[in-house]
Design an enzyme around this catalytic site. Structure first.
Site, PDB file in Angstrom:
ATOM      1  N   LYS A  66       0.814  -1.226   0.000  1.00 51.62           N
ATOM      2  CA  LYS A  66       0.000   0.000   0.000  1.00 51.62           C
ATOM      3  C   LYS A  66       0.848   1.277   0.000  1.00 51.62           C
ATOM      4  O   LYS A  66       0.447   2.282  -0.580  1.00 51.62           O
ATOM      5  CB  LYS A  66      -0.973  -0.002   1.182  1.00 51.62           C
ATOM      6  N   ASP A 102     -10.234   2.244   2.348  1.00 50.14           N
ATOM      7  CA  ASP A 102     -10.311   1.440   3.573  1.00 50.14           C
ATOM      8  C   ASP A 102     -11.123   2.131   4.668  1.00 50.14           C
ATOM      9  O   ASP A 102     -11.974   1.512   5.308  1.00 50.14           O
ATOM     10  CB  ASP A 102      -8.902   1.143   4.109  1.00 50.14           C
ATOM     11  N   GLY A 127      -3.649   0.206  17.900  1.00 45.82           N
ATOM     12  CA  GLY A 127      -2.661   0.052  16.836  1.00 45.82           C
ATOM     13  C   GLY A 127      -2.324   1.392  16.219  1.00 45.82           C
ATOM     14  O   GLY A 127      -3.143   2.326  16.255  1.00 45.82           O
ATOM     15  N   ALA A 128      -1.123   1.498  15.699  1.00 43.33           N
ATOM     16  CA  ALA A 128      -0.690   2.764  15.099  1.00 43.33           C
ATOM     17  C   ALA A 128       0.125   2.510  13.834  1.00 43.33           C
ATOM     18  O   ALA A 128       0.952   3.327  13.443  1.00 43.33           O
ATOM     19  CB  ALA A 128       0.123   3.570  16.115  1.00 43.33           C
ATOM     20  N   GLY A 129      -0.110   1.350  13.201  1.00 40.29           N
ATOM     21  CA  GLY A 129       0.581   1.024  11.960  1.00 40.29           C
ATOM     22  C   GLY A 129      -0.228   1.499  10.759  1.00 40.29           C
ATOM     23  O   GLY A 129      -1.096   2.381  10.868  1.00 40.29           O
ATOM     24  N   ALA A 131      -2.567   0.061   9.045  1.00 40.04           N
ATOM     25  CA  ALA A 131      -4.018  -0.198   9.079  1.00 40.04           C
ATOM     26  C   ALA A 131      -4.734   0.898   9.869  1.00 40.04           C
ATOM     27  O   ALA A 131      -5.794   1.384   9.462  1.00 40.04           O
ATOM     28  CB  ALA A 131      -4.285  -1.569   9.678  1.00 40.04           C
ATOM     29  N   MET A 215     -10.602  -5.408  12.712  1.00 41.33           N
ATOM     30  CA  MET A 215     -10.456  -5.172  11.272  1.00 41.33           C
ATOM     31  C   MET A 215      -9.981  -6.422  10.541  1.00 41.33           C
ATOM     32  O   MET A 215     -10.045  -6.501   9.320  1.00 41.33           O
ATOM     33  CB  MET A 215      -9.500  -3.989  11.020  1.00 41.33           C
ATOM     34  N   GLY A 239     -13.808  -8.000  10.375  1.00 41.62           N
ATOM     35  CA  GLY A 239     -13.562  -7.060   9.288  1.00 41.62           C
ATOM     36  C   GLY A 239     -14.133  -7.462   7.934  1.00 41.62           C
ATOM     37  O   GLY A 239     -13.818  -6.818   6.928  1.00 41.62           O
TER      38      GLY A 239
HETATM   39  P1  ATR Z   1      -0.379  -2.831   9.579  1.00 37.10           P
HETATM   40  O1  ATR Z   1      -0.155  -2.303   8.203  1.00 37.10           O
HETATM   41  O2  ATR Z   1      -1.146  -4.122   9.653  1.00 37.10           O
HETATM   42  O3  ATR Z   1      -0.930  -1.802  10.503  1.00 37.10           O
HETATM   43  P2  ATR Z   1       2.174  -2.459  10.832  1.00 37.10           P
HETATM   44  O4  ATR Z   1       2.349  -1.110  10.220  1.00 37.10           O
HETATM   45  O5  ATR Z   1       3.343  -3.395  10.927  1.00 37.10           O
HETATM   46  O6  ATR Z   1       1.070  -3.305  10.089  1.00 37.10           O
HETATM   47  O7  ATR Z   1       1.553  -2.252  12.296  1.00 37.10           O
HETATM   48  C1  ATR Z   1       1.218  -3.319  13.115  1.00 37.10           C
HETATM   49  C2  ATR Z   1       0.488  -2.783  14.331  1.00 37.10           C
HETATM   50  O8  ATR Z   1       0.092  -3.866  15.169  1.00 37.10           O
HETATM   51  C3  ATR Z   1       1.335  -1.881  15.208  1.00 37.10           C
HETATM   52  O9  ATR Z   1       0.498  -0.966  15.848  1.00 37.10           O
HETATM   53  C4  ATR Z   1       1.931  -2.899  16.192  1.00 37.10           C
HETATM   54  O10 ATR Z   1       2.385  -2.325  17.394  1.00 37.10           O
HETATM   55  P3  ATR Z   1       3.881  -1.673  17.460  1.00 37.10           P
HETATM   56  O11 ATR Z   1       3.795  -0.346  16.733  1.00 37.10           O
HETATM   57  O12 ATR Z   1       4.144  -1.518  18.889  1.00 37.10           O
HETATM   58  O13 ATR Z   1       4.774  -2.658  16.765  1.00 37.10           O
HETATM   59  C5  ATR Z   1       0.723  -3.738  16.445  1.00 37.10           C
HETATM   60  N1  ATR Z   1       1.014  -5.081  16.955  1.00 37.10           N
HETATM   61  C6  ATR Z   1       1.526  -6.121  16.260  1.00 37.10           C
HETATM   62  N2  ATR Z   1       1.604  -7.223  17.037  1.00 37.10           N
HETATM   63  C7  ATR Z   1       1.120  -6.860  18.264  1.00 37.10           C
HETATM   64  C8  ATR Z   1       0.924  -7.562  19.502  1.00 37.10           C
HETATM   65  N3  ATR Z   1       1.249  -8.846  19.620  1.00 37.10           N
HETATM   66  N4  ATR Z   1       0.386  -6.880  20.534  1.00 37.10           N
HETATM   67  C9  ATR Z   1       0.046  -5.573  20.396  1.00 37.10           C
HETATM   68  N5  ATR Z   1       0.202  -4.866  19.261  1.00 37.10           N
HETATM   69  C10 ATR Z   1       0.735  -5.499  18.204  1.00 37.10           C
END
Ligand code: ATR
Length: 278
Positions: A66, A102, A127-129, A131, A215, A239
């Site tokens: 993306k 999305d 979450g802050a990635g 998605a 989601m 989702g």
């Molecule tokens: P995406 O595009 O799916 O959002 P990403 O940018 O890699 O993928 O982001 C993954 C998100 O899931 C992040 O918010 C991550 O937290 P961190 O920023 O601390 O890495 C979160 N995440 C992934 N595995 C996790 C877990 N086991 N517990 C809590 N948060 C998790």
């Protein structure tokens, strides 16, 4: 020959998008073909180029491309620019248009299909990635009273909140900071479910009548929805509805018509009964 569309991803074999778009095409009597294309890591731009050269009209883009699609687009919709990611490419006009459906798909599922009014509600986004970033703009536009982004890595939540500082107040925190707070809507935008994990959330997070939304979707109940159910939450949604709604929004971008989503969601639910009803 049918107008050609596809979804690029890696992996992509699990994608429900071909089934969804073929159902839309049949419903709207549009002469459209739609396939899933596995683009090699590092080979996304070439894969798009080949598809365009062979007459492709538009494409969806899923993980992990993306951001690359965002960089590739020569024109961006406002919502794609805000999201910093593109899930819809349109090759019909001059250059390549990048859009992101999305967030609109999530909000449409929440408000249209699940009957939730976001306006005036307390919303928690986990979450802050990518998605989370992709849906934050449309969520804010829906007018929640409070929007909190909580993330395992607090600095990432803070960076995301700063990105939207000009739009609305977004509060950023870690999971521990949520103790004592409660929300009407809790959306899991972490990828934790994919590894069978669930963010470590304090008890009492869900207000009476709250909706827990993951989601992610899968064949069985996601760990986050399981946690919410064990905490007494009765309104649970995965989702799948968002997936169909973002697809309908992409179909609208390409074809100028928005398909009916209810029968397509029902079709996919029959193919995969909701968790708890098996
Ligand atoms: P995406 O595009 O799916 O959002 P990403 O940018 O890699 O993928 O982001 C993954 C998100 O899931 C992040 O918010 C991550 O937290 P961190 O920023 O601390 O890495 C979160 N995440 C992934 N595995 C996790 C877990 N086991 N517990 C809590 N948060 C998790």
């Amino acid at each position: 020959m049918s107008d050609r569309y596809c979804v690029f991803g890696n992996p992509v074999h699990h994608s429900r998008s071909p089934a969804i778009h073929r159902a839309f095409a049949a419903q709207c009597a549009q002469d459209v073909s739609y396939t899933a294309i596995l683009a090699p890591i590092g080979g996304f731009t070439e894969a798009v180029g080949e598809f365009v050269a062979s007459g492709g009209r538009g494409a969806n883009v899923t993980l992990p491309f993306k951001e690359e699609a965002f960089a590739l687009a020569s024109r961006l919709s406002e919502r794609a620019r805000i999201a910093g990611a593109v899930n819809t490419l349109d090759f019909a006009g001059p250059g390549i248009l990048g859009d992101n459906t999305d967030g609109a798909g999530l909000v449409q599922d929440l408000t249209g299909n699940l009957g939730l009014s976001i306006a005036g509600r307390r919303v928690l986004l986990l979450g802050a990635g990518g998605a989370a970033r992709g849906v934050l703009g449309p969520l804010l536009e829906a007018g929640p009273r409070l929007l909190v982004v909580a993330n395992r890595t607090v600095a990432r939540a803070q960076a995301l909140a700063r990105r939207f500082a000009g739009v609305a107040r977004v509060h950023a925190c870690g999971f521990d900071d949520l103790a004592g707070e409660s929300f009407d809507l809790v959306i899991n935008a972490t990828s934790a479910s994919l590894t069978g994990d669930v963010p470590p959330l304090p008890k009492g997070l869900f207000a009476a009548g709250a909706l827990a939304y993951d989601m992610v979707y899968g064949d069985t109940e996601t760990p986050f929805l399981g946690l919410a159910r064990r905490q007494g939450v009765e309104r649970l949604a995965d989702g799948l509805g968002m997936l169909v709604e973002q697809a309908a929004e992409s179909f609208l971008v390409w074809r100028g018509v928005r398909p009916q989503t209810t029968p397509v969601i029902a079709m996919l639910r029959v193919a995969r009964p909701p968790a708890g009803q098996r």
